[in-house]
Design a protein around this motif. Structure first.
Motif, short mmCIF file in Angstrom:
data_model
loop_
_atom_site.label_atom_id
_atom_site.label_comp_id
_atom_site.label_asym_id
_atom_site.label_seq_id
_atom_site.Cartn_x
_atom_site.Cartn_y
_atom_site.Cartn_z
N CYS A 84 -20.21 22.85 -4.68
CA CYS A 84 -19.77 22.65 -6.15
C CYS A 84 -20.01 23.73 -6.88
O CYS A 84 -19.14 24.28 -7.71
CB CYS A 84 -20.10 21.38 -6.66
SG CYS A 84 -19.02 19.89 -6.08
N TYR A 101 -15.18 10.14 -1.63
CA TYR A 101 -16.27 9.94 -2.65
C TYR A 101 -16.82 11.57 -2.56
O TYR A 101 -16.79 12.40 -1.88
CB TYR A 101 -17.28 8.97 -2.67
CG TYR A 101 -18.09 9.12 -1.35
CD1 TYR A 101 -19.16 10.09 -1.00
CD2 TYR A 101 -17.67 8.35 -0.24
CE1 TYR A 101 -19.68 10.20 0.32
CE2 TYR A 101 -18.08 8.56 0.99
CZ TYR A 101 -19.16 9.27 1.20
OH TYR A 101 -19.99 9.48 2.53
N TYR A 102 -17.33 11.81 -3.93
CA TYR A 102 -18.11 13.05 -4.24
C TYR A 102 -19.52 13.00 -3.59
O TYR A 102 -20.34 12.10 -3.56
CB TYR A 102 -18.37 13.34 -5.63
CG TYR A 102 -17.17 13.76 -6.33
CD1 TYR A 102 -16.33 14.91 -6.38
CD2 TYR A 102 -16.55 12.77 -7.44
CE1 TYR A 102 -15.14 15.06 -6.92
CE2 TYR A 102 -15.68 12.99 -8.27
CZ TYR A 102 -14.85 14.20 -7.94
OH TYR A 102 -13.69 14.61 -8.93
N SER A 151 -24.80 12.56 -1.47
CA SER A 151 -24.22 11.76 -2.44
C SER A 151 -25.02 10.64 -3.01
O SER A 151 -26.04 10.29 -2.69
CB SER A 151 -22.83 10.72 -2.15
OG SER A 151 -23.02 10.07 -0.90
N GLU A 204 -23.97 13.02 -10.35
CA GLU A 204 -23.24 13.70 -11.61
C GLU A 204 -22.81 15.26 -11.67
O GLU A 204 -21.95 15.64 -12.06
CB GLU A 204 -24.33 13.47 -13.05
CG GLU A 204 -24.29 11.93 -13.22
CD GLU A 204 -23.01 11.29 -13.50
OE1 GLU A 204 -22.75 11.43 -14.84
OE2 GLU A 204 -22.56 10.38 -12.70
N GLN A 215 -19.48 15.94 -9.99
CA GLN A 215 -18.44 15.51 -10.90
C GLN A 215 -18.20 16.51 -11.95
O GLN A 215 -17.11 17.03 -12.58
CB GLN A 215 -18.67 14.08 -11.16
CG GLN A 215 -18.58 13.23 -10.24
CD GLN A 215 -18.98 11.82 -10.86
OE1 GLN A 215 -17.86 11.39 -11.52
NE2 GLN A 215 -19.72 10.85 -10.18
N ARG A 268 -14.93 18.71 -12.99
CA ARG A 268 -14.17 18.79 -14.39
C ARG A 268 -14.23 20.33 -14.73
O ARG A 268 -13.23 20.65 -15.36
CB ARG A 268 -15.12 18.14 -15.50
CG ARG A 268 -15.03 16.65 -15.45
CD ARG A 268 -15.84 15.85 -16.45
NE ARG A 268 -16.18 14.49 -16.00
CZ ARG A 268 -17.37 14.00 -16.25
NH1 ARG A 268 -18.26 14.70 -16.93
NH2 ARG A 268 -17.34 12.85 -15.76
#
Length: 449
Positions: A19, A40-41, A46, A235, A238, A242
């Motif tokens: 990421c 899921y991320y 995770s 977080e 995620q 975004r």
């Protein structure tokens, strides 16, 4: 369909490592597609919620007892790592502006193990003089060493005090200041954050820079040099998802990978559900390309749920403990990181401590025992042993770039080094924050005119 487009980069597995790279590439104006076969991320790193899910994952059919509180109050990171306040990951987060999606809290203390007890890591002159880790004369010598490190500037030879940073070994620097073995242990492992003693015979510049980073990170917030996101590391991906969306990147969960499509020895795309997403370069974790990686070892991690803070940490709600290898007759350090309800990752009054180390014998659970003894009594523990992999080639021919598996350390600095290494192999240039900021202005400044 989105997947049928052509992308600069195709990234498989939405974990923190991938990421961060995808965020950097997106901000640099590149077209990125991010796919994960999981729903899921986070992949292997995770955050698991609710708590019932963690019990299921580790094959405990009865589930958590009522004393654990509400399951949804828990976010348990399978591979927790702290961020150095002045370290590389924080700079990457600031550069990509992912910080706008995250809240961080300072970790309350950093400790080191010596002779069966734990002590606060001294990293300033005043802490050195007050520490119980050393005798009076040792304190003075260590204080002199810290002053030398604080004043050291690799661009000013007047600060070298007879040390050649590119030639003098760290072993010789310790000798120069007449530091004893215990002080060398906590300096190399708890301040410079080395996992083994190999660094002792390397030029000292890297070690001095690491100790300066620790001190500068500590100076930012005072309690410790470490930060941790509220609600856990889940977080981070995620936040990057975004960010990527703002810059036109695409994230897809639950996408099985059927084939990595090659032409003339180079990757050209990835096939999923009958469609091919075409790309110039592919980044993925080792599990997607087992034929292009080799196993280098194993890590044991034990997640422990506690109803109390760790003894001798001044009742800290969060902390790191490093057990230097020499203290327990090992080749590599043992790490403990503890977070709690204060970080919104556990029910009120509960603590999560994770002990980890590189496996050296056929009995990993016995190896981790010195750390578990510090955590007693333990309400529940979950044991995981993971294989470590690294790529067998640098990816320049195939344009497939594999990340390394997460190591046993409790901080992100080694992961960031891996990110910079892959970035250089992919782009041919060093990872340079200042240069990137300028490029970012070039790419996006024109659109605003």
């Amino acid at each position: 369909m989105l997947i049928s487009k052509k992308y600069n980069y195709l990234i498989l597995n939405i974990i923190n490592f991938e990421c961060i790279l995808s965020g950097i590439m997106s901000v640099n104006g590149k077209k990125v597609l991010h796919m994960d076969r999981n729903p899921y991320y986070g992949g292997e790193s995770s955050s698991i919620t609710p708590l019932e899910e963690l019990y299921k994952r580790f094959g405990l059919p009865d589930g958590p007892p009522e004393s654990m509180g509400r399951g949804r109050d828990w976010n348990v990171d399978l591979i927790p790592k702290f961020l150095m306040a002045n370290g590389q990951l924080v700079k990457m987060l600031l550069y990509t502006e992912v910080t706008r999606y995250l809240d961080f809290k300072v970790v309350e203390g950093s400790f080191v193990y010596k002779g069966g007890k734990i002590y606060k890591v001294p990293s300033t002159e005043s802490e050195a003089l007050a520490s119980n880790l050393m005798g009076m004369f040792e304190k003075r010598r260590f204080r002199k060493f810290l002053v030398f490190v604080a004043n050291f500037d690799e661009n000013d030879s007047k600060t070298f005090e007879g040390v050649d940073p590119k030639v003098t070994t760290m072993r010789d620097v310790y000798k120069k200041f007449d530091l004893g073995q215990d002080v060398i242990d906590f300096t190399g492992h708890a301040l410079a954050l080395y996992r083994t003693d190999d660094y002792l015979d390397q030029p000292c510049l890297e070690t001095i820079s690491r100790i300066k980073l620790y001190s500068e990170s500590l100076a930012r917030y005072g309690k410790s040099p470490y930060l941790y996101p509220l609600y856990g590391l889940g977080e981070l991906p995620q936040g990057f998802a975004r960010l990527s969306a703002i810059y036109g990147g695409t994230y897809m969960l639950n996408k099985p990978v059927e084939e990595i499509v090659m032409e003339n020895g180079r990757v050209v795309g990835v096939k999923s559900e009958g469609e091919v997403a075409r790309c110039k370069q592919l980044i993925c974790d080792p599990s997607y390309i087992p034929e292009r990686v080799r196993k280098t070892g194993q890590v044991i991690r034990v997640i422990c749920i506690l109803s109390h803070p760790i003894k001798n940490t001044n009742d800290a709600n969060s902390c790191q403990i490093i057990i230097p290898q020499n203290q327990v007759n090992r080749k590599s350090d043992i790490y403990v990181c503890m977070i709690s309800y204060a970080h919104n990752v556990a029910a009120q009054g509960k603590y999560i401590a994770i002990a980890s180390t590189t496996v050296e014998t056929s009995d990993p659970e016995a190896e981790i025992e010195p750390a578990l003894e510090l955590l007693e009594p333990i309400d529940q523990k979950f044991v995981a042993i993971s294989d470590l992999y690294e790529p067998t080639d640098d990816g320049t021919e195939s344009q497939i770039f594999a990340s390394r598996a997460y190591d046993a350390t409790t901080h992100f600095e080694t992961t960031c080094n891996d990110i910079k290494d892959i970035y250089k192999r992919m782009t041919g240039s060093d990872f340079d924050f200042e240069n990137m900021k300028r490029k970012q202005n070039d790419v996006f400044g024109e659109d605003e005119q």
